[in-house]
Design a protein around this motif. Sequence first.
Motif, PDB file in Angstrom:
ATOM      1  N   TYR A 145      17.052  23.674  -8.966  1.00  0.00           N
ATOM      2  CA  TYR A 145      16.413  23.138 -10.173  1.00  0.00           C
ATOM      3  C   TYR A 145      15.277  24.053 -10.624  1.00  0.00           C
ATOM      4  CZ  TYR A 145      15.019  19.569 -13.512  1.00  0.00           C
ATOM      5  OH  TYR A 145      14.742  18.884 -14.672  1.00  0.00           O
ATOM      6  N   ALA A 148      16.759  27.131 -12.053  1.00  0.00           N
ATOM      7  CA  ALA A 148      17.278  26.848 -13.395  1.00  0.00           C
ATOM      8  C   ALA A 148      16.157  26.863 -14.427  1.00  0.00           C
ATOM      9  CB  ALA A 148      17.997  25.502 -13.403  1.00  0.00           C
ATOM     10  N   ASN A 149      15.007  26.286 -14.084  1.00  0.00           N
ATOM     11  CA  ASN A 149      13.866  26.301 -15.008  1.00  0.00           C
ATOM     12  C   ASN A 149      13.424  27.730 -15.305  1.00  0.00           C
ATOM     13  OD1 ASN A 149      13.783  23.514 -15.248  1.00  0.00           O
ATOM     14  ND2 ASN A 149      12.291  23.272 -13.600  1.00  0.00           N
ATOM     15  N   ASP A 161      22.244  26.748 -16.890  1.00  0.00           N
ATOM     16  CA  ASP A 161      23.138  25.585 -16.875  1.00  0.00           C
ATOM     17  C   ASP A 161      23.882  25.488 -15.544  1.00  0.00           C
ATOM     18  OD1 ASP A 161      22.371  24.862 -19.425  1.00  0.00           O
ATOM     19  OD2 ASP A 161      24.112  25.797 -20.405  1.00  0.00           O
ATOM     20  N   TYR A 164      21.397  24.277 -12.944  1.00  0.00           N
ATOM     21  CA  TYR A 164      21.156  22.839 -13.125  1.00  0.00           C
ATOM     22  C   TYR A 164      22.344  22.039 -12.578  1.00  0.00           C
ATOM     23  CZ  TYR A 164      17.032  23.408 -16.177  1.00  0.00           C
ATOM     24  OH  TYR A 164      15.799  23.698 -16.679  1.00  0.00           O
ATOM     25  N   SER A 168      22.205  19.244  -9.636  1.00  0.00           N
ATOM     26  CA  SER A 168      22.693  17.884  -9.863  1.00  0.00           C
ATOM     27  C   SER A 168      23.823  17.516  -8.900  1.00  0.00           C
ATOM     28  CB  SER A 168      23.158  17.738 -11.308  1.00  0.00           C
ATOM     29  OG  SER A 168      23.511  16.401 -11.573  1.00  0.00           O
ATOM     30  N   HIS A 176      20.007  17.767 -15.773  1.00  0.00           N
ATOM     31  CA  HIS A 176      19.720  18.859 -16.721  1.00  0.00           C
ATOM     32  C   HIS A 176      18.794  18.288 -17.798  1.00  0.00           C
ATOM     33  CE1 HIS A 176      20.180  21.960 -19.671  1.00  0.00           C
ATOM     34  NE2 HIS A 176      21.126  22.592 -18.989  1.00  0.00           N
TER      35      HIS A 176
END
Length: 177
Positions: A145, A148-149, A161, A164, A168, A176
């Motif tokens: 996560y 991804a940020n 994406d 994320y 998940s 997301h």
Amino acid sequence: MSRKKNVPAVTGKTRPAIPRKYVLVTGVVLAICIAVIAGLVLTHQGPWAPGTAATTTTNATATFQSAGLLYSKSVDLANAGSYQEALADADAALAENVSSLNPLIQSNRAGILVELGRYNDAIDAADAAINAQGNLTTLRAVAYYNKANALHALGRYADADAAYANASALDPTLKHP
């Protein structure tokens, strides 16, 4: 004729049972007392020469505790928005080189580095946590996560994406944004 012994008649009265919670509390208190006494005996037992297993274990425990305290302080500082100080404590915890804590520290560092705008460093820290050995599902999810940020901030939307989605898949509560 044989004599019968005088046996008292059963009157139906029984001793009241000791409540279960009192038995449990007493057992816990006794276990704690035994552990404290054993700890006192072990710490005061004979001289331990430097380099013995006991000394090595003591040093490793102190190092682990030091790294853990620095990590905890880092998390508290990050939650308070003091990211530069949080990073300094995370780096100090990482410098203790406690292999079992390093992935956790790196995952946390990744989030802090994102907040500081150091996105490439955040990706490196997240990758260190993601690639760590062991059953670290939740830790990996947070690292993905944070990665991804960082990727999103760099405009690498397809990679973000995917990261994320990995986060998940490991932890469905990490959605997301």
